[in-house]
Design a protein around this motif. Structure first.
Motif, mmCIF file in Angstrom:
data_model
loop_
_atom_site.group_PDB
_atom_site.id
_atom_site.type_symbol
_atom_site.label_atom_id
_atom_site.label_comp_id
_atom_site.label_asym_id
_atom_site.label_seq_id
_atom_site.Cartn_x
_atom_site.Cartn_y
_atom_site.Cartn_z
ATOM 1 N N ASN A 13 -28.772 3.495 8.219
ATOM 2 C CA ASN A 13 -29.045 2.644 7.113
ATOM 3 C C ASN A 13 -29.702 3.308 5.946
ATOM 4 O O ASN A 13 -30.863 3.891 6.268
ATOM 5 N N GLN A 46 -30.469 0.035 0.557
ATOM 6 C CA GLN A 46 -31.862 -0.486 -0.194
ATOM 7 C C GLN A 46 -32.458 0.659 -0.926
ATOM 8 O O GLN A 46 -32.452 1.741 -0.563
ATOM 9 N N ALA A 74 -39.002 -7.646 4.127
ATOM 10 C CA ALA A 74 -39.170 -6.467 5.165
ATOM 11 C C ALA A 74 -37.840 -5.525 5.334
ATOM 12 O O ALA A 74 -36.778 -5.995 4.868
ATOM 13 N N CYS A 75 -38.121 -4.334 5.869
ATOM 14 C CA CYS A 75 -36.944 -3.432 5.938
ATOM 15 C C CYS A 75 -37.243 -2.756 6.930
ATOM 16 O O CYS A 75 -38.097 -1.569 6.570
ATOM 17 N N GLY A 76 -37.101 -2.538 8.356
ATOM 18 C CA GLY A 76 -37.778 -1.817 9.462
ATOM 19 C C GLY A 76 -36.942 -0.531 9.301
ATOM 20 O O GLY A 76 -38.115 0.278 9.331
ATOM 21 N N ASN A 77 -35.946 -0.055 9.287
ATOM 22 C CA ASN A 77 -35.649 1.064 9.067
ATOM 23 C C ASN A 77 -36.096 1.843 7.875
ATOM 24 O O ASN A 77 -36.571 3.147 7.963
ATOM 25 N N ASN A 148 -38.215 -11.420 6.349
ATOM 26 C CA ASN A 148 -36.974 -11.852 5.695
ATOM 27 C C ASN A 148 -36.179 -12.708 6.830
ATOM 28 O O ASN A 148 -36.291 -12.716 8.196
ATOM 29 N N GLU A 196 -25.871 -7.650 6.408
ATOM 30 C CA GLU A 196 -27.303 -7.751 5.714
ATOM 31 C C GLU A 196 -27.297 -8.653 4.448
ATOM 32 O O GLU A 196 -26.254 -8.347 3.343
ATOM 33 N N ALA A 204 -27.075 0.084 10.608
ATOM 34 C CA ALA A 204 -28.122 -0.275 11.296
ATOM 35 C C ALA A 204 -29.277 -1.473 10.516
ATOM 36 O O ALA A 204 -29.039 -1.249 9.401
ATOM 37 N N CYS A 205 -29.861 -2.064 11.351
ATOM 38 C CA CYS A 205 -30.839 -2.964 10.822
ATOM 39 C C CYS A 205 -32.303 -3.187 11.553
ATOM 40 O O CYS A 205 -31.885 -3.762 12.626
ATOM 41 N N SER A 207 -35.240 -4.858 10.850
ATOM 42 C CA SER A 207 -35.682 -6.046 11.208
ATOM 43 C C SER A 207 -34.648 -7.010 11.817
ATOM 44 O O SER A 207 -35.230 -7.896 12.710
#
Ligand SMILES: N[C@H](CCC[C@H](N)C(=O)O)C(=O)O
Length: 260
Positions: A13, A46, A74-77, A148, A196, A204-205, A207
């Motif tokens: 990601n 992103q 939000a954007c975990g990666n 999100n 997404e 991968a994602c 969040s």
């Protein structure tokens, strides 16, 4: 105006990280969309913008933008990548709140905070526990927010390409939604693919992995600590007893660059 950037990824990601802590490049939506474009720009899932913190206790303010120009809470990666970019174990200021972090060698852990479980906080257009979505076969589906909106559809993970775009825009999601397709492999392991919001299918994602574990635990499908296997690799997710969600995984710097 040329821009310095760092290309990074978390399990494939991928992100364009722009450090605007010294000077704000004032990126407008057309510029963001151009930079995210894989043909005419740099290309990423992103764009991540770093600015000075404005909240006590934060080390850096982080904003996330999708290739369609929309902003994600939000954007975990990407959050793990920011930790690697900044160094140490910074507290991230995001739209989802202050996110404490930790390092263990090449792995980064982000406390993604508390999931929002109320339908109005996801948000959904109506109260429902099981989501009523146009699926080819009846499947259980639940939603929550990590800052999100995320829907998780339990069944097999192979339907993301076929169903993702339509479900992202479904009227049940007034702010659209990220759509996770989860296959439960065991009480401590799931396979997940995520379409997404504003970006399409990604490898991968983060969040999305957090949301999928929360939704699976709520359904009694997994334990509170679960390995989430996505096309790009594995994340370790723990929904702690105090309600906080910890996400652990890698963060990779690919190259540094400057736009023309
Ligand atoms: N890739 C990100 C999620 C981006 C979410 C964005 N698509 C949205 O509009 O919410 C992650 O690792 O959590």
């Amino acid at each position: 105006m040329s821009l310095s950037f760092t290309k990074m990824h978390g399990l494939g990601n991928d992100f364009v990280v722009i450090d605007a802590r010294q000077n704000d490049p004032a990126l407008d939506t057309p510029t963001i969309r151009h930079l995210c474009d894989r043909r005419f720009g740099i290309g990423c899932d992103q764009l991540v913008l770093l600015t000075p913190p404005t909240l006590h206790g934060a080390d850096v303010h982080v904003r996330f933008f999708n290739p369609d120009g929309s902003e994600a809470g939000a954007c975990g990666n990407a959050s793990r990548c920011v930790v690697k970019f900044v160094g140490g174990a910074p507290t991230l200021q995001t739209a989802a709140g202050l996110l404490p972090t930790a390092r263990d060698g090449d792995l980064v852990t982000v406390d993604m905070g508390l999931p929002r479980l109320d339908w109005q906080d996801v948000p959904l257009s109506q109260a429902c526990d099981t989501l009523h979505l146009p699926l080819p076969t009846p499947l259980d589906a639940a939603a929550c927010s990590m800052g999100n909106p995320h829907a998780t559809i339990f069944g097999d993970a192979s339907r993301a390409e076929a169903l993702g775009a339509g479900l992202e825009q479904n009227a049940l999601f007034p702010e659209r939604a990220n759509i996770g397709f989860a296959q439960i492999l065991s009480p401590t392991h799931m396979r997940l693919r995520v379409w997404e919001r504003g970006a399409g299918l990604t490898l991968a994602c983060g969040s999305g992995a957090c949301a999928a574990v929360v939704n699976a635990v709520r359904r009694g499908l997994t334990k509170r600590t679960c390995t989430v296997t996505m096309d790009g690799g594995d994340l370790r997710i723990t929904w702690r007893a105090d309600g906080h969600i910890l996400m652990t995984g890698p963060a990779v710097t690919v190259f540094h660059g400057t736009t023309a």
